[in-house]
Each structure stands twice: as structure tokens, then as C-alpha cells.
Design a protein around this motif. Structure first.
Motif, PDB file in Angstrom:
ATOM      1  N   ALA A 246     -21.720  27.050 -30.377  1.00 57.58           N
ATOM      2  CA  ALA A 246     -22.340  28.219 -29.751  1.00 57.58           C
ATOM      3  C   ALA A 246     -21.539  28.534 -28.494  1.00 57.58           C
ATOM      4  N   ARG A 247     -21.703  29.755 -28.025  1.00 53.59           N
ATOM      5  CA  ARG A 247     -20.981  30.133 -26.802  1.00 53.59           C
ATOM      6  C   ARG A 247     -21.946  30.781 -25.818  1.00 53.59           C
ATOM      7  N   MET A 248     -21.974  30.204 -24.608  1.00 52.05           N
ATOM      8  CA  MET A 248     -22.897  30.669 -23.573  1.00 52.05           C
ATOM      9  C   MET A 248     -22.177  31.635 -22.642  1.00 52.05           C
ATOM     10  N   GLU A 249     -22.888  32.654 -22.210  1.00 48.56           N
ATOM     11  CA  GLU A 249     -22.289  33.596 -21.263  1.00 48.56           C
ATOM     12  C   GLU A 249     -23.085  33.604 -19.967  1.00 48.56           C
ATOM     13  N   MET A 250     -22.359  33.520 -18.858  1.00 54.85           N
ATOM     14  CA  MET A 250     -23.018  33.471 -17.556  1.00 54.85           C
ATOM     15  C   MET A 250     -22.301  34.356 -16.555  1.00 54.85           C
ATOM     16  N   ILE A 251     -23.054  34.765 -15.525  1.00 53.75           N
ATOM     17  CA  ILE A 251     -22.415  35.420 -14.385  1.00 53.75           C
ATOM     18  C   ILE A 251     -22.664  34.526 -13.177  1.00 53.75           C
ATOM     19  N   VAL A 252     -21.580  34.197 -12.488  1.00 52.32           N
ATOM     20  CA  VAL A 252     -21.698  33.305 -11.339  1.00 52.32           C
ATOM     21  C   VAL A 252     -21.728  34.111 -10.046  1.00 52.32           C
ATOM     22  N   LYS A 253     -22.788  33.889  -9.280  1.00 50.25           N
ATOM     23  CA  LYS A 253     -22.890  34.559  -7.978  1.00 50.25           C
ATOM     24  C   LYS A 253     -23.288  33.517  -6.928  1.00 50.25           C
ATOM     25  N   ASN A 254     -22.587  33.475  -5.837  1.00 60.53           N
ATOM     26  CA  ASN A 254     -22.814  32.482  -4.770  1.00 60.53           C
ATOM     27  C   ASN A 254     -22.953  31.057  -5.313  1.00 60.53           C
ATOM     28  N   GLY A 255     -22.104  30.725  -6.255  1.00 64.00           N
ATOM     29  CA  GLY A 255     -22.097  29.363  -6.808  1.00 64.00           C
ATOM     30  C   GLY A 255     -23.205  29.085  -7.820  1.00 64.00           C
ATOM     31  N   VAL A 256     -24.028  30.090  -8.124  1.00 69.91           N
ATOM     32  CA  VAL A 256     -25.099  29.877  -9.119  1.00 69.91           C
ATOM     33  C   VAL A 256     -24.732  30.576 -10.435  1.00 69.91           C
ATOM     34  N   PRO A 257     -24.637  29.805 -11.532  1.00 69.39           N
ATOM     35  CA  PRO A 257     -24.367  30.444 -12.820  1.00 69.39           C
ATOM     36  C   PRO A 257     -25.680  30.943 -13.452  1.00 69.39           C
ATOM     37  N   TYR A 258     -25.789  32.248 -13.634  1.00 70.00           N
ATOM     38  CA  TYR A 258     -26.982  32.839 -14.261  1.00 70.00           C
ATOM     39  C   TYR A 258     -26.705  33.045 -15.751  1.00 70.00           C
ATOM     40  N   MET A 259     -27.525  32.444 -16.594  1.00 71.82           N
ATOM     41  CA  MET A 259     -27.308  32.547 -18.044  1.00 71.82           C
ATOM     42  C   MET A 259     -27.722  33.932 -18.530  1.00 71.82           C
ATOM     43  N   LEU A 260     -26.791  34.599 -19.238  1.00 74.12           N
ATOM     44  CA  LEU A 260     -27.084  35.932 -19.775  1.00 74.12           C
ATOM     45  C   LEU A 260     -27.415  35.888 -21.255  1.00 74.12           C
TER      46      LEU A 260
END
Ligand SMILES: Nc1ncnc2c1ncn2[C@@H]1O[C@H](COP(=O)(O)OP(=O)(O)O)[C@@H](O)[C@H]1O
Ligand SMILES: [Mg+2]
Length: 306
Positions: A246-260
């Protein structure tokens, strides 16, 4: 082995699926397997599968019934092993609202969101810009970034034209990354890729046109952030019950990866993200495709308690 490659189908992601299927089939042919192509949109797949009796089905369908557990359940009934996640994990990951609720219950960061019901009065608990999304699509289909209240109702209306479940998410301005995970009981992480697009929006065009995006391996994030991305990706895989790959996609902001987004059937063309990550640690596309088949068979044997 006799391997049937399911590709095409009737989801909006048909074209990508055809490309993934062809690439996978070529790779598995090179490995000496006998390949049978089946397009569920064209053929009576029950008849075909019962005639071929494949040792495994490689599901190269993206979106719709190919990725949402329907085809997986159907193959369970036919008693034919298949690649990737089982019925339940596939169904969960196809629905972004359900996925997000499970992630939140495990304290995995995901952008704030609200579900939208037709006729609801809109009250946003977070500021603009926001992202309007269908719950059950992929390839950025139907997703719109909205910057003011004036444009919101039309975006929601258009979204309901393609899906019965719609949600609004807070817009996260950050670095987009993706992490492939592979395995069954002991999943392993592939190198994290940073995705660079000209507009910062990884839309259909950026995903599938040559040069539409840049894959940066390894991602240019610091060590601590990288470790967070990796542990969140592995955790998510386990929590949602994924198997195979599987492949996870995230956006990293201020060192926090948010799972999309969790893709249980990631793109498998020779230039797709998942194979690119595998290549970075010396796994050829041919070996990768065969490994995914082996993992499918392993899961099948465990499930049958063989
Ligand atoms: N909350 C968000 N903040 C910023 N960009 C987003 C957000 N949600 C989606 N995007 C952009 O839209 C793309 C597609 O969204 P995603 O949730 O991954 O749906 P899909 O299943 O269609 O790939 C992302 O890769 C990202 O570029
Ligand atoms: Mg996505």
C-alpha cells in the motif's frame, strides 16, 4: 505460475489501470509466468476465471469496485488467491471519511474535516482555504481547493454529482510526501518520496503526465520528521489491516505528517511512485511485481490456515 491480470474496469481511473496492468503483465512475463489479461468492463470475468483457474490474480484495478473490496470479496467466493489487501482493508481505505475516523481514534494526524450532508447549513470549524472531497474517489478526481464561502456551495454540489459522500478538509500547506509499505505480518517501509508539483496541487495531470511532478528520493525532510513519517505509515498499514502493499500519502507541516490518503492498489506503471521507491533500494520492477504475487499467496495460505 498462471497469473490473471485484472485491469481496466469501469472506474474513472480506467486509463491508469490499463497502464498499470500492462506494465505488471510485462514484468511477470519476463519472470516466466503465463499471463492472462482480463478487463472486467469487457469480459464475463466469472467465465474467464473459472476457465483459466489462475494460481493468483494480480489486481491492477484502481478505484471503484476493483479497489473497494468488491472484487476482493468476489475472488474470495471464487476461491482464487489475489494480490494486495483483503476485502475489509480495501473497503475501509477506499472511504476517506471512515479511514480518517479510524486514524483519529489512534491519534494519527489527519487534516481536520467535516462531513457534508445535502441541505446542511454550512459552518466551517476551520478557516479557508479548504479542500472539498468525494469520500470514495482517487486520482484527485472531484477534489477542489476552495478559497472563499462564495465558491463553496457549487464545489459541494459538483462533488455530490460524482459521490454520495462528501467532506470538507482543512487545507494543509506543506511538503507532500508518500511512503510505500510492503509485507503481511511484518510490513516494511520503502524509502519516503517527496513529491514536487509546479502548483503544489498533486492533481490528475501532475500525477499522470510525463514531467507533471518530480519524485525526490530520499525526501528532503530532517531525520526526526522522516522517522515520524515512517512510523505513521507503518502504523497506519497495521491499524487498517492492509496486506501485500500500500502507499500512504501525507502532507508535512511544521514537522507533523498529516495522513491524506491510503492507496491499497497504488499505481504500478514503470514511473509510478511505489515502483520508484522500490527501485531506490535495488528492487527491480520485475522482482517487485513477483514479490507482490508471493505476498498475496502467503496471505491466502494463512487465511486458509494451510
Ligand atoms: N487537506 C489538503 N491540504 C492540501 N492539499 C491537499 C489536501 N487534500 C488533498 N490535497 C491535494 O490533493 C491531492 C489529492 O488528494 P488525496 O486526498 O490524496 O485524494 P486522491 O485519493 O484523489 O489521491 C493530494 O495529493 C494533494 O496534492
Ligand atoms: Mg492521493
Amino acid at each position: 505460475m498462471k497469473i490473471a491480470v485484472l485491469y481496466g474496469g469501469d472506474s474513472p481511473e480506467r486509463e491508469v489501470s490499463l497502464r498499470s496492468g500492462r506494465a505488471v503483465a510485462n514484468a511477470l512475463k519476463k519472470k516466466g509466468h503465463k499471463i492472462y489479461f482480463i478487463d472486467p468492463a469487457k469480459k464475463n470475468i466469472v467465465k474467464k476465471l473459472t476457465k483459466i483457474k489462475p494460481d493468483c490474480v494480480f489486481i491492477s484495478l484502481h478505484g471503484g469496485q476493483g479497489e473497494d473490496g468488491t472484487v476482493q470479496g468476489f475472488l474470495e467466493i471464487l476461491d482464487i488467491p489475489y494480490t494486495g489487501s483483503g476485502m475489509c482493508a480495501s473497503a475501509i481505505c477506499m472511504n476517506k471519511i471512515i479511514t480518517k475516523k479510524i486514524l483519529l481514534s489512534h491519534k494519527i494526524p489527519t487534516p481536520k474535516f467535516i462531513e457534508v450532508r445535502k441541505g446542511d447549513r454550512l459552518e466551517l470549524p476551520f478557516p479557508f482555504p479548504v479542500v472539498v472531497k468525494p469520500a470514495n474517489m482517487g486520482s484527485t478526481i472531484g477534489i477542489k481547493i476552495i478559497r472563499n464561502m462564495k465558491d463553496l456551495p457549487i464545489a459541494i454540489k459538483q462533488c455530490f454529482e460524482i459521490d454520495n459522500e462528501v467532506f470538507i478538509e482543512e487545507y494543509i500547506k506543506g511538503t507532500e510526501v508518500t511512503a510505500g509499505v510492503m509485507g503481511n505480518e511484518k510490513p516494511e517501509i520503502l524509502p519516503v518520496i517527496e513529491i514536487e508539483t509546479p502548483s503544489g496541487f498533486y492533481d490528475y495531470e501532475a500525477k499522470y503526465t510525463c514531467g507533471g511532478s518530480k519524485h525526490i528520493i530520499p525526501a528532503k525532510v530532517n531525520k526526526k520528521t522522516l522517522e515520524k513519517i515512517e512510523s505513521i505509515a507503518l502504523n497506519t498499514y497495521k491499524i487498517l489491516g492492509c496486506s501485500g502493499f500500500a502507499r500512504m500519502e501525507m502532507i508535512v507541516k511544521n514537522g507533523v505528517p498529516y495522513m491524506l490518503d491510503v492507496n491499497t492498489i497504488p499505481g504500478m506503471t514503470n514511473t509510478s511512485l511505489f515502483p520508484d521507491a522500490a527501485k531506490a533500494i535495488g528492487i527491480s520492477f520485475e522482482d517487485l511485481c513477483e514479490k507482490i504475487v508471493m505476498l498475496g499467496l502467503e496471505r491466502w495460505r494463512k487465511q486458509k490456515r494451510e
